[in-house]
Motif scaffolding. Structure first.
Motif, PDB file in Angstrom:
ATOM      1  N   TYR A  26      12.781  33.628 -64.699  1.00 59.81           N
ATOM      2  CA  TYR A  26      11.457  34.203 -64.973  1.00 59.81           C
ATOM      3  C   TYR A  26      11.530  35.264 -66.080  1.00 59.81           C
ATOM      4  O   TYR A  26      10.608  36.083 -66.222  1.00 59.81           O
TER       5      TYR A  26
ATOM      6  N   TYR B  98       5.318  30.358 -55.691  1.00 58.20           N
ATOM      7  CA  TYR B  98       5.087  29.187 -54.826  1.00 58.20           C
ATOM      8  C   TYR B  98       6.282  28.971 -53.901  1.00 58.20           C
ATOM      9  O   TYR B  98       7.423  28.976 -54.343  1.00 58.20           O
TER      10      TYR B  98
ATOM     11  N   PRO C  75      -0.775  25.770 -67.747  1.00 60.33           N
ATOM     12  CA  PRO C  75       0.191  25.890 -66.646  1.00 60.33           C
ATOM     13  C   PRO C  75       1.160  27.059 -66.801  1.00 60.33           C
ATOM     14  O   PRO C  75       1.541  27.689 -65.825  1.00 60.33           O
ATOM     15  N   LYS C  76       1.529  27.366 -68.062  1.00 58.89           N
ATOM     16  CA  LYS C  76       2.490  28.470 -68.279  1.00 58.89           C
ATOM     17  C   LYS C  76       1.895  29.795 -67.813  1.00 58.89           C
ATOM     18  O   LYS C  76       2.578  30.611 -67.198  1.00 58.89           O
TER      19      LYS C  76
ATOM     20  N   SER D 287      -0.217  24.928 -57.903  1.00 56.62           N
ATOM     21  CA  SER D 287       1.079  25.427 -58.400  1.00 56.62           C
ATOM     22  C   SER D 287       1.541  24.700 -59.653  1.00 56.62           C
ATOM     23  O   SER D 287       2.705  24.797 -60.027  1.00 56.62           O
ATOM     24  N   THR D 288       0.671  23.937 -60.277  1.00 52.11           N
ATOM     25  CA  THR D 288       0.931  23.191 -61.524  1.00 52.11           C
ATOM     26  C   THR D 288       1.966  22.079 -61.353  1.00 52.11           C
ATOM     27  O   THR D 288       2.574  21.637 -62.318  1.00 52.11           O
TER      28      THR D 288
ATOM     29  N   THR E 239       8.371  25.515 -61.299  1.00 53.33           N
ATOM     30  CA  THR E 239       7.330  26.553 -61.299  1.00 53.33           C
ATOM     31  C   THR E 239       7.841  27.850 -61.949  1.00 53.33           C
ATOM     32  O   THR E 239       7.105  28.821 -62.035  1.00 53.33           O
ATOM     33  N   THR E 240       9.091  27.863 -62.386  1.00 55.75           N
ATOM     34  CA  THR E 240       9.608  29.042 -63.098  1.00 55.75           C
ATOM     35  C   THR E 240       9.210  28.936 -64.579  1.00 55.75           C
ATOM     36  O   THR E 240       8.523  27.994 -64.975  1.00 55.75           O
ATOM     37  N   HIS E 241       9.713  29.858 -65.368  1.00 55.09           N
ATOM     38  CA  HIS E 241       9.380  29.818 -66.794  1.00 55.09           C
ATOM     39  C   HIS E 241      10.292  28.894 -67.579  1.00 55.09           C
ATOM     40  O   HIS E 241      10.208  28.844 -68.804  1.00 55.09           O
TER      41      HIS E 241
ATOM     42  N   ARG F  80       1.882  29.964 -64.075  1.00 57.71           N
ATOM     43  CA  ARG F  80       3.216  30.240 -63.498  1.00 57.71           C
ATOM     44  C   ARG F  80       3.605  31.713 -63.608  1.00 57.71           C
ATOM     45  O   ARG F  80       4.406  32.195 -62.806  1.00 57.71           O
ATOM     46  N   HIS F  81       3.064  32.405 -64.609  1.00 51.15           N
ATOM     47  CA  HIS F  81       3.354  33.842 -64.757  1.00 51.15           C
ATOM     48  C   HIS F  81       2.849  34.644 -63.570  1.00 51.15           C
ATOM     49  O   HIS F  81       3.434  35.644 -63.187  1.00 51.15           O
TER      50      HIS F  81
ATOM     51  N   CYS G 122      10.106  33.969 -54.358  1.00 48.91           N
ATOM     52  CA  CYS G 122       8.726  33.868 -54.891  1.00 48.91           C
ATOM     53  C   CYS G 122       8.279  35.154 -55.551  1.00 48.91           C
ATOM     54  O   CYS G 122       7.367  35.148 -56.361  1.00 48.91           O
TER      55      CYS G 122
END
Lengths: 308, 280
Positions: free
Chosen positions: A102, A78, A69-70, A48-49, B97-99, A73-74, A146
């Motif tokens: 997001y 998680y 990581p970006k 999950s970075t 973990t979001t943008h 995440r897209h 999530c």
């Protein structure tokens, strides 16, 4: 969709993960089984970075979790094993916040939030403050959270821990819906029956090592020369237990009153001999047969001796 | 930074903060304390002297001191729980973990913390109207004073955010922020006092005075109390310190703004879950 190559994580001298190699195909539900402290959460956090590996590589959707990581995440949703909520937000506001985090356009959000709340059966709680929801509802809301950016991969760390049986069943039903939507799901649990019906594949992790991985039949107890047996009696239970416990081919006798469940590592002829011993001791046996194995049996059989 | 002001964290934080009764109570208490001190001081002035004309500058000093003390007390506390609070309620990992990038999270948290401090400052502005009743204060002095407060709020906010990112527990990060803040507010003054006395009593060369050591002027220029008093025209250092008397304001502002930027950059770096210094 998810791959790890010799993934290792050390905290000083302690090795939390030791050369873990995972490969999960698109659309599969992969159950990660292991006791507390086995390395499930560490693996999930790396994927999950949120944590860097000491060595090895991990990829989600083809993206390197450390270098890209970006991008990871897209496509990733998680849900940690323990997570908090914001006290002063309503359920819709909570999801709206994450939707905007997001970068979901504002015009699409209200329909999306309504759909997500319906998916997790929380439509009637849309205007309730998150803090006032029950544990099960918060877990379901967390699952909806999530999904706000419609990720292809879901990493769910013990999503049903601390839930009552009803809430657990509800959670399982939602996960089945997500399975039907084609999501790739990596789900961990130390409560094994939770995963039994759900997973296409399972991986057993113990002391940082992935000691078995594959489809449920592939890692079944049968392939290890172990059969799960069940004996039912209608009297002389103590004698039956004594005979079973003293037999060198019997392991892990689970006494449920007049009903015994155990692992048997002998041949069919030796099973006959065991039944004869019970009859000779005048134990009134009503049932003596192989039993359906469950994930608990798989886990116990696979991890036997790993700790030593 | 493109859509920084439509940042979801800012709207979420403001919504959360202003929904609680605690916020109204904090604003109310702040104004009550400021107001009570000013009214008390006005009473003292009225008892001491019959001619009150021109005594607004004394009132300004008291008000500025009260405000500054409250800024020192509230600003680090507001910011020091911003990141560690997320960590304590187990929402930080989800946020990461979001943008939202760590830099954006840090800047949003910083902005929402200092916005509340600015709200307190703006809410207390009407109290400054009392000063003009007595006269003796130029409007430019007030503008300078508010700029001085702004720099301090930005610095204390950045310090609080840095401590909150660096230290996991809110209680410890708050204490650390107070400790570091205390060093800059009081510690630099003590160092200056010690060095001045050291030079006066221990340097045998009688041609040299403390005024001949530029380092002392630089230290004086970063001490908020000395700079604040200078703005209020209570010059402690005298005119013979040319760097201080001419550039104190520039040195003070530049020093604390640069320090704030460094602290925020460090906080964003520490917040990165996987730190790779040469990437992104």
């Amino acid at each position: 969709m998810i791959q790890t190559h010799d993934l290792t994580k050390r905290y000083g001298k302690f090795e939390a993960l030791n050369s873990v190699n995972l490969s999960i195909e698109k659309g599969k539900v992969y159950g990660f089984i292991g006791p507390n402290g086995a390395g499930k959460t560490t693996t999930m956090m790396i994927l999950s970075t949120l944590l860097s590996a000491s060595s090895g590589k991990a990829y989600v959707g083809g993206y390197d979790v450390e270098k890209e990581p970006k991008d990871v995440r897209h496509i990733l949703g998680y849900m940690p094993d323990f997570f908090g909520v914001y006290d002063n937000l309503k359920a819709t506001e909570y999801l709206d916040f994450y939707a905007s985090a997001y970068n979901i356009p504002q015009k699409n959000r209200s329909a999306l939030i309504a759909d997500l709340l319906e998916l997790v059966n929380l439509s009637n709680k849309a205007d309730s403050y998150v803090d006032h929801l029950s544990r099960g509802m918060k877990q379901r809301l967390g699952l909806a959270r999530c999904l706000v950016h419609s990720p292809e991969v879901l990493i769910l760390d013990e999503p049903a821990s601390g839930l009552d049986p009803r809430a657990r069943i509800e959670m399982r039903e939602i996960l089945k819906k997500l399975q039907g939507l084609g999501k790739t799901i990596l789900i961990s649990s130390h409560i094994l029956p939770e995963l039994a019906e759900l997973c296409d594949e399972i991986g057993v992790i113990e002391k940082g090592r992935l000691i078995a991985s594959g489809s449920v039949p592939e890692v079944s107890v049968d392939t290890r020369g172990i059969s799960i047996m069940q004996v039912k009696v209608i009297g002389r239970e103590e004698v039956a237990e004594q005979i079973l416990s003293s037999d060198p081919l019997v392991r892990r006798v689970d006494n449920k009153g007049n009903h015994f469940r155990f692992h048997y590592i002998g041949s069919p002829e030796e099973k006959v001999y065991l039944l004869q011993k019970l009859i000779a001791a005048e134990v009134p046996v009503t049932h003596f047969a192989d039993s359906q194995e469950n994930l608990e049996d798989v886990f116990l059989a696979i991890t036997e001796g790993v700790g030593n | 930074m493109g859509n920084f002001f439509t940042n979801p964290l800012i709207s979420k934080e403001l919504r959360e903060r202003f929904r609680t009764p605690k916020t109204s109570w904090t604003v109310g208490l702040y104004l009550f304390v400021c107001g009570a001190i000013i009214i008390g001081f006005m009473k003292i002035i009225a008892n001491e002297q019959t001619d009150l004309l021109g005594s607004g500058d004394r009132l300004l000093v008291i008000m500025a001191a009260v405000h500054y003390a409250l800024i020192c007390f509230i600003a680090p506390a507001l910011a020091a729980g911003a990141i560690s609070g997320e960590r304590e309620r187990q929402t930080l990992n989800i946020l990461l973990t979001t943008h939202l990038s760590p830099r954006r999270i840090v800047l949003s948290k910083m902005l929402t913390s200092i916005l509340f401090m600015f709200l307190l400052l703006i809410a207390s502005m009407p109290l400054y109207s009392f000063i003009f009743l007595y006269g003796g204060v130029a409007p430019m002095q007030l503008v300078k004073l508010f700029l001085f407060f702004t720099v301090n709020i930005i610095f204390f906010g950045s310090l609080g955010i840095f401590c909150s990112t660096w230290i996991k527990r809110t209680s410890i990060s708050t204490i650390t922020a107070y400790g570091i803040g205390f060093f800059f507010v009081v510690g630099t003054g003590v160092i200056l006092f010690f060095l001045m006395n050291f030079i006066t009593y221990w340097i045998t060369d009688t041609r040299m005075t403390p005024m001949d050591y530029p380092i002392l002027e630089w230290i004086a220029s970063i001490n908020p109390c000395i700079v604040g008093l200078n703005i209020l025209e209570k010059n402690l250092m005298g005119e013979s310190w040319t760097i201080f008397s001419q550039y104190y304001w520039i040195i003070f502002t530049a020093f604390y703004l640069v320090l704030s930027v460094i602290l925020l950059c460090l906080a964003a770096y520490i917040l990165k879950p996987v730190r790779r210094p040469w990437s992104e």
